[in-house]
Every structure is written in structure tokens, then in C-alpha cells.
Design a protein around this motif. Structure first.
Motif, mmCIF file in Angstrom:
data_model
loop_
_atom_site.group_PDB
_atom_site.id
_atom_site.type_symbol
_atom_site.label_atom_id
_atom_site.label_comp_id
_atom_site.label_asym_id
_atom_site.label_seq_id
_atom_site.Cartn_x
_atom_site.Cartn_y
_atom_site.Cartn_z
ATOM 1 N N LEU A 77 4.878 -56.303 -26.892
ATOM 2 C CA LEU A 77 5.061 -54.850 -26.792
ATOM 3 C C LEU A 77 5.963 -54.321 -27.901
ATOM 4 O O LEU A 77 5.744 -53.229 -28.444
ATOM 5 C CB LEU A 77 5.632 -54.487 -25.415
ATOM 6 C CG LEU A 77 4.667 -54.634 -24.221
ATOM 7 C CD1 LEU A 77 5.413 -54.364 -22.919
ATOM 8 C CD2 LEU A 77 3.502 -53.663 -24.369
ATOM 9 N N LEU A 78 6.992 -55.114 -28.246
ATOM 10 C CA LEU A 78 7.874 -54.710 -29.331
ATOM 11 C C LEU A 78 7.115 -54.625 -30.653
ATOM 12 O O LEU A 78 7.248 -53.650 -31.409
ATOM 13 C CB LEU A 78 9.039 -55.690 -29.440
ATOM 14 C CG LEU A 78 10.051 -55.430 -30.571
ATOM 15 C CD1 LEU A 78 10.705 -54.055 -30.396
ATOM 16 C CD2 LEU A 78 11.104 -56.530 -30.598
ATOM 17 N N GLN A 79 6.290 -55.605 -30.903
ATOM 18 C CA GLN A 79 5.494 -55.588 -32.128
ATOM 19 C C GLN A 79 4.487 -54.432 -32.112
ATOM 20 O O GLN A 79 4.257 -53.772 -33.119
ATOM 21 C CB GLN A 79 4.774 -56.923 -32.304
ATOM 22 C CG GLN A 79 5.700 -58.104 -32.551
ATOM 23 C CD GLN A 79 4.949 -59.406 -32.667
ATOM 24 O OE1 GLN A 79 3.720 -59.420 -32.589
ATOM 25 N NE2 GLN A 79 5.694 -60.489 -32.877
ATOM 26 N N ALA A 80 3.893 -54.159 -30.916
ATOM 27 C CA ALA A 80 2.929 -53.061 -30.818
ATOM 28 C C ALA A 80 3.597 -51.710 -31.052
ATOM 29 O O ALA A 80 3.025 -50.810 -31.693
ATOM 30 C CB ALA A 80 2.258 -53.085 -29.445
ATOM 31 N N SER A 81 4.815 -51.560 -30.543
ATOM 32 C CA SER A 81 5.532 -50.284 -30.748
ATOM 33 C C SER A 81 5.833 -50.050 -32.223
ATOM 34 O O SER A 81 5.748 -48.929 -32.727
ATOM 35 C CB SER A 81 6.804 -50.268 -29.916
ATOM 36 O OG SER A 81 7.686 -51.306 -30.356
ATOM 37 N N LYS A 82 6.170 -51.121 -32.924
ATOM 38 C CA LYS A 82 6.426 -50.987 -34.352
ATOM 39 C C LYS A 82 5.158 -50.554 -35.099
ATOM 40 O O LYS A 82 5.190 -49.719 -35.990
ATOM 41 C CB LYS A 82 6.948 -52.301 -34.917
ATOM 42 C CG LYS A 82 8.334 -52.690 -34.416
ATOM 43 C CD LYS A 82 8.784 -54.012 -35.015
ATOM 44 C CE LYS A 82 10.172 -54.395 -34.507
ATOM 45 N NZ LYS A 82 10.627 -55.694 -35.065
ATOM 46 N N VAL A 83 4.006 -51.130 -34.683
ATOM 47 C CA VAL A 83 2.740 -50.762 -35.319
ATOM 48 C C VAL A 83 2.395 -49.312 -35.023
ATOM 49 O O VAL A 83 1.928 -48.556 -35.895
ATOM 50 C CB VAL A 83 1.614 -51.701 -34.852
ATOM 51 C CG1 VAL A 83 0.260 -51.230 -35.379
ATOM 52 C CG2 VAL A 83 1.886 -53.128 -35.319
ATOM 53 N N MET A 84 2.645 -48.873 -33.765
ATOM 54 C CA MET A 84 2.353 -47.492 -33.397
ATOM 55 C C MET A 84 3.220 -46.501 -34.158
ATOM 56 O O MET A 84 2.789 -45.402 -34.504
ATOM 57 C CB MET A 84 2.523 -47.300 -31.890
ATOM 58 C CG MET A 84 1.475 -47.995 -31.064
ATOM 59 S SD MET A 84 1.718 -47.740 -29.302
ATOM 60 C CE MET A 84 0.358 -48.693 -28.636
ATOM 61 N N VAL A 85 4.483 -46.891 -34.387
ATOM 62 C CA VAL A 85 5.365 -46.003 -35.140
ATOM 63 C C VAL A 85 4.864 -45.870 -36.575
ATOM 64 O O VAL A 85 4.884 -44.780 -37.173
ATOM 65 C CB VAL A 85 6.806 -46.521 -35.083
ATOM 66 C CG1 VAL A 85 7.700 -45.745 -36.060
ATOM 67 C CG2 VAL A 85 7.354 -46.402 -33.668
ATOM 68 N N GLU A 86 4.418 -46.957 -37.148
ATOM 69 C CA GLU A 86 3.944 -46.914 -38.529
ATOM 70 C C GLU A 86 2.604 -46.188 -38.653
ATOM 71 O O GLU A 86 2.355 -45.513 -39.637
ATOM 72 C CB GLU A 86 3.826 -48.343 -39.063
ATOM 73 C CG GLU A 86 5.167 -49.070 -39.172
ATOM 74 C CD GLU A 86 4.994 -50.501 -39.595
ATOM 75 O OE1 GLU A 86 3.822 -50.937 -39.754
ATOM 76 O OE2 GLU A 86 6.018 -51.208 -39.764
ATOM 77 N N THR A 87 1.721 -46.330 -37.647
ATOM 78 C CA THR A 87 0.392 -45.670 -37.676
ATOM 79 C C THR A 87 0.231 -44.869 -36.396
ATOM 80 O O THR A 87 -0.180 -45.402 -35.372
ATOM 81 C CB THR A 87 -0.717 -46.725 -37.796
ATOM 82 O OG1 THR A 87 -0.588 -47.650 -36.717
ATOM 83 C CG2 THR A 87 -0.651 -47.462 -39.115
ATOM 84 N N PRO A 88 0.555 -43.583 -36.408
ATOM 85 C CA PRO A 88 0.471 -42.767 -35.193
ATOM 86 C C PRO A 88 -0.942 -42.668 -34.610
ATOM 87 O O PRO A 88 -1.110 -42.338 -33.444
ATOM 88 C CB PRO A 88 0.972 -41.398 -35.656
ATOM 89 C CG PRO A 88 1.771 -41.674 -36.888
ATOM 90 C CD PRO A 88 1.126 -42.830 -37.539
#
Length: 271
Positions: free
Chosen positions: A221-232
Motif C-alpha cells: 500500500l505504501l508503494q501504491a500510494s507513492k505511485v498514485m501521488v506521482e501519477t494522479p
């Protein structure tokens, strides 16, 4: 002139005592000789061997067979031995293991006669002697192992027991082929304790696996949140995927504003 002796016909037909005895013996001989010859031959089967004792002594040609052998009915005594594999079941034996646990063990022993002469001359009842020796050695050897070793190393223990029994029966002309431990029965109280211990171990392992899964899920989930922040754009895709999942679970009507505001910097959508 001298008168000739008059021969009485009745005296000619009369049989003397010795003649009667000889006639009876001749009849007996004629009748008994075929039976005597029949008793001189004996058939030994393919899986048997015959040991012949003449006047109480073993003949040099023993053991004989298979096939037809010639014997003297009056002086020879024939003892047959079966060379096929035989077995006997050792009754339930209560054994105290090395860690002071009382268990009940069932076993089966397979053996065969390898030397008929030793089997006849060195032991009275080879089957009974082998059975008693197997019981004694089984109890002594199994007492050297703990309960865990007895349950886990059953095959290797069986091989060791077989070798020890075979050493003791070699001089009796008996070869031990296999020793199989059929069952190891535990006391009921010990079974309950072991079941509770196993259940506690399974519960502990399940909790550890569950905790490890939660840790991995949090990391993902931490890695997914980082990806979501980078690509909205992924946030919008996740939102649509969630709506699709809810609609697939049950028949519902979902209302959401349209047109939706799309991220302007995404390369997959146009303004």
C-alpha cells in the motif's frame, strides 16, 4: 517176496506243520513286498527339503530334495522342512521409551529356514524360539529411542531390529527377512496432550502468517500510494474499479457527477 508199501492217497494230500508255516510266510511275503517297495520311496516337493536320520544319525546326503528319495522304512526317519517365507505376529508389546513414555507396539516378523540341518540339530522348535527372541530384542531396542524418534524413524528402526534378530537365529538355520512395525499406540491422555500442542502450534503459525501478510500488504500500500501521488490518473482508475466491483457484487444504482474532472497532465486523456 517182499510186499510193496501201499501208499494211502489221504496221506499224500496231508500237509505237514512246517509246510503250513512256510506257505503262510510265502503268502505274507508276496503281499508285503509291493507295499514295502512303495514305502521305500518318498516325494519331496519343490519348496521342501528332507533330512533323513538312520538309526538316530543324520545321513551324509541330507538334506535331500526336491524329487523322489529312497529310504528304508524301518530304520530311516524323514523330517521335512518348508523353505518358503513364513510370518508370525508379535502381540501388542508395552514398551517404555527413552523419554519415559509407555507405548504399545505391534510388529510382524517374516523369516525362512535357510539351513535345515542346523534347524533340526541346534533348536527344538525354531518358530517358537524365533518368536521369543524377536519379542525380547524388539522391547530392548525400542526402549533406546524417544517417542519422537520412534514415530519418525520407524523404517530404520525396523531394519536395525531385523539385523539383531538375524544374528541370533543364524546358528539355528533361520534367516529373518523383514520386521515391520505395524502400529504404535499412545495412551489416551498423551494423545489429548499432543493434539492440544499441535493445535496451539497451528494457531501460532497462522497468527505469524497473518501478521507477515499484513506487513507485506502495508508495504505494498505504501508503494501504491507513492505511485498514485506521482501519477494522479491512477486515483481515477482506482475509483472506477471500485465502482465496478460494487456493481458486480449486487444489483445497485450508482450515481456520480458527469463529466468528471480528469487530471490535465495525464497522457491518456485529452482536455
Amino acid at each position: 517176496m517182499e510186499s510193496k508199501p501201499i501208499i494211502n492217497p489221504t496221506e499224500i494230500k496231508k500237509e505237514s506243520k512246517h509246510e503250513k508255516i512256510f506257505r503262510i510266510l510265502a503268502i505274507i511275503a508276496v503281499v508285503m513286498i509291493p507295499l514295502f517297495w512303495l514305502l521305500c520311496f518318498k516325494v519331496v516337493k519343490q519348496y521342501e527339503r528332507a533330512v533323513i536320520m538312520r538309526f538316530g544319525k543324520v545321513r551324509n546326503s541330507s538334506p535331500l530334495g526336491p524329487g523322489i528319495i529312497c529310504i528304508i522304512p524301518i530304520t530311516d526317519n524323514v523330517i521335512l522342512f518348508d523353505l518358503r517365507t513364513q510370518s508370525f505376529n508379535l502381540g501388542p508389546q508395552e514398551i517404555l521409551t527413552k523419554d519415559s513414555v509407555t507405548v504399545t507396539v505391534d510388529a510382524v516378523v517374516y523369516f525362512h529356514v535357510s539351513n535345515p540341518l542346523n534347524c533340526l540339530l541346534n533348536v527344538e522348535y525354531h518358530r517358537r524360539a524365533t518368536e521369543l527372541l524377536a519379542v525380547s530384542l524388539l522391547r530392548n531396542i525400542l526402549g533406546q529411542y524417544t517417542l519422537t524418534e520412534l514415530l519418525a524413524k520407524r523404517d530404520s528402526i525396523s531394519i536395525g531390529v531385523r539385523k539383531e534378530i538375524d544374528k541370533g537365529t543364524a546358528e539355528w538355520g533361520v534367516g529373518v527377512e523383514r520386521v515391520e512395525i505395524k502400529d504404535v499406540k499412545l495412551p489416551f491422555e498423551l494423545q489429548k496432550a499432543m493434539a492440544a500442542e499441535a493445535e496451539g502450534t497451528r494457531i501460532a503459525k497462522a497468527k505469524i502468517i497473518e501478521a507477515e501478510g499484513e506487513i507485506k500488504a502495508a508495504e505494498n500500500l505504501l508503494q501504491a500510494s507513492k505511485v498514485m501521488v506521482e501519477t494522479p490518473t491512477t486515483i481515477l482508475l482506482k475509483y472506477l474499479q471500485t465502482l465496478n466491483f460494487i456493481a458486480a457484487q449486487q444489483k445497485t444504482s450508482i450515481l456520480f457527477p458527469f463529466p468528471m474532472e480528469l487530471p490535465s497532465h495525464s497522457g491518456y486523456f485529452k482536455k
